[in-house]
Write a protein that holds these residues in place. Sequence first.
Motif, short mmCIF file in Angstrom:
data_model
loop_
_atom_site.label_atom_id
_atom_site.label_comp_id
_atom_site.label_asym_id
_atom_site.label_seq_id
_atom_site.Cartn_x
_atom_site.Cartn_y
_atom_site.Cartn_z
N GLU A 53 -2.04 16.45 75.87
CA GLU A 53 -1.13 17.05 74.89
C GLU A 53 -1.58 18.47 74.52
O GLU A 53 -0.77 19.40 74.45
N ASP A 54 -2.87 18.64 74.31
CA ASP A 54 -3.42 19.96 73.97
C ASP A 54 -3.11 20.97 75.07
O ASP A 54 -2.70 22.11 74.80
N ALA A 55 -3.27 20.55 76.32
CA ALA A 55 -3.00 21.46 77.44
C ALA A 55 -1.53 21.82 77.51
O ALA A 55 -1.17 22.98 77.77
N LEU A 56 -0.65 20.84 77.28
CA LEU A 56 0.79 21.12 77.30
C LEU A 56 1.18 22.08 76.17
O LEU A 56 1.96 23.02 76.38
N VAL A 57 0.64 21.86 74.99
CA VAL A 57 0.94 22.74 73.85
C VAL A 57 0.45 24.16 74.14
O VAL A 57 1.15 25.14 73.83
N ARG A 58 -0.71 24.30 74.73
CA ARG A 58 -1.23 25.64 75.06
C ARG A 58 -0.38 26.31 76.14
O ARG A 58 -0.13 27.52 76.07
N PHE A 59 0.05 25.54 77.13
CA PHE A 59 0.97 26.11 78.12
C PHE A 59 2.25 26.59 77.45
O PHE A 59 2.73 27.70 77.73
N ALA A 60 2.81 25.77 76.57
CA ALA A 60 4.07 26.12 75.91
C ALA A 60 3.93 27.40 75.10
O ALA A 60 4.82 28.26 75.10
N ALA A 61 2.80 27.54 74.40
CA ALA A 61 2.58 28.75 73.60
C ALA A 61 2.46 29.97 74.50
O ALA A 61 3.01 31.05 74.19
N ALA A 118 1.37 8.70 69.16
CA ALA A 118 0.87 9.48 68.03
C ALA A 118 -0.12 10.55 68.50
O ALA A 118 -0.14 11.67 67.99
N ALA A 119 -0.95 10.20 69.50
CA ALA A 119 -1.93 11.15 70.01
C ALA A 119 -1.28 12.22 70.88
O ALA A 119 -1.79 13.35 70.96
N ALA A 120 -0.17 11.89 71.55
CA ALA A 120 0.47 12.81 72.48
C ALA A 120 1.98 12.73 72.31
O ALA A 120 2.68 12.18 73.16
N PRO A 121 2.53 13.29 71.21
CA PRO A 121 3.96 13.11 70.93
C PRO A 121 4.89 13.72 71.97
O PRO A 121 6.04 13.31 72.08
N HIS A 122 4.43 14.69 72.73
CA HIS A 122 5.27 15.30 73.78
C HIS A 122 4.94 14.75 75.16
O HIS A 122 5.84 14.42 75.94
N SER A 123 3.66 14.63 75.49
CA SER A 123 3.24 14.32 76.87
C SER A 123 2.91 12.85 77.10
O SER A 123 2.38 12.50 78.15
N TRP A 124 3.26 11.97 76.17
CA TRP A 124 2.78 10.59 76.22
C TRP A 124 3.20 9.83 77.47
O TRP A 124 2.54 8.85 77.86
N GLU A 135 -8.23 9.53 73.93
CA GLU A 135 -8.87 10.84 74.04
C GLU A 135 -8.24 11.66 75.16
O GLU A 135 -7.98 12.86 74.99
N GLU A 136 -8.00 11.03 76.29
CA GLU A 136 -7.42 11.79 77.39
C GLU A 136 -5.98 12.17 77.09
O GLU A 136 -5.53 13.28 77.42
#
Length: 480
Positions: free
Chosen positions: A246-254, A374-380, A240-241
């Motif tokens: 990952e969600d935060a990194l994707v939002r920053f990137a956008a 799988a849960a965090a393909p970029h920030s794992w 979950e964490e």
Amino acid sequence: MDMRRIFAVVAAVVVMAAVPAVASASVLTWSSCATQQEPSAECATVEVPIDRARPELGSARLALARLPARDRSHRIGSLLVNPGGPGGSGVGFAQSGGLASPDLAPLRERFDVVGFDPRGDWYSTPRITCDAATLYDPALNRFPSTRAGFEALVAHNRKAGADCLARTGSLLAYADTQSAAEDIETIRAALGEPKISWLGLSYGTELGAVYASKHPGRVRAMVLDGAIDHARPMRQAILEEAAATEDALVRFAAWCRGSAGCALHGQDVLRFYDDVVARAARSGIWSSELKRSATADEISAGVYGYLYIRDDWPALGTHLAAAGGEFPDARGLTERNQFLSPIYGAYRAIGCHDFPSPFTGPADLGTMARLLRAAAPHSWRYSEYWDFAAGCTGWPIAPKNPPQPHSVHGAPPILVIGGAHDPATPLPWARTLAASINGAALLTRTDDGHTGLFNSACTRAAEVVYLVDGVVPGRGAVCR
């Protein structure tokens, strides 16, 4: 930290009964420990047993810092603050102006703000002490795929824990949150307060919830901001964490790709990030701060550090660009990772009590690592719960407070705050923590960053109204 946002909290309200400010006299001796930020700061210490069942083990001395209420005639009582960690300094938080934002002024007016360093932390003694080079080896594989790699991880952590124990002494085996929560009760009594108010951030939400579960009648008001649900099984919490990071990194990137205020404006920021991390994994990227090449884990951990505060995103873009530039320097990123921070020993030792490794062997760890990717393909490569799980694999001190429920009954309404895009403490944790506290109110943030106190004027306003007047946001309250 710059705390500017717009207040937009809803709602019907529930009002707590006021608690009289009358209290027995404090037994603490306060002396000035003024700082430029807080010239009125006073400091004291309080003694607590290392183990309340074994007095022969001796005692620890906790450091406290107090900012006296400015409006003494309308003083409500003491507001204890914990800024997180584990290993964060409440003394430093108080002395350095952690509540100095203008929209938090009512707290400084009406409360004696009391920061304290939990057992083993910062200015409390004995302090958790570890040899930095033994505790953290940048060459160590934290994602081993072979039995030999797994055994190397176990051996490293066993050696690191033994070193911390030799340097710290018996306190290390009692540096858990259950013990720290009982210390809060000792602090309350020493302050001469019949009840305390509490402002806990991140790990401070776990510490506060444990205290409330043990001493609900001693709570006047309690804010749990950036909520941790300690009942979460480790395997579930890890994934979950990781997904939240990952969600935060994707939002920053956008944001970065579309914002002229970002050094990587117009680029595929996730691809840029992946390329930087991949290059660090192959050969490292020079860091003038470390005076050596930074690893992929260190790069990823540094990026994570900037995701905490939304106002830091422009700086993250600048430092990420520098790490991937023609003459790369990862200094700006490595300065934000915590592997070599002064509190990393306390962070690891307390974490291994509260968040012990769930791994039973190399196959088990490998399965979890695949799920993590799988849960965090970029920030794992970096999330805090993986840092706990990998770092506590083989840790030689038995955990005293592994994940378990801390339900609360008999306390006044407690305010729990969770963020939909918090990189460290996912919103589902706040929801289930609130469900475990009888009468709790849940406030949801839909903005970015870790904790509302550091990212949301709306949240700070709700916290002030609740702590001062006892008014909690109504059901379904949201800060947008």
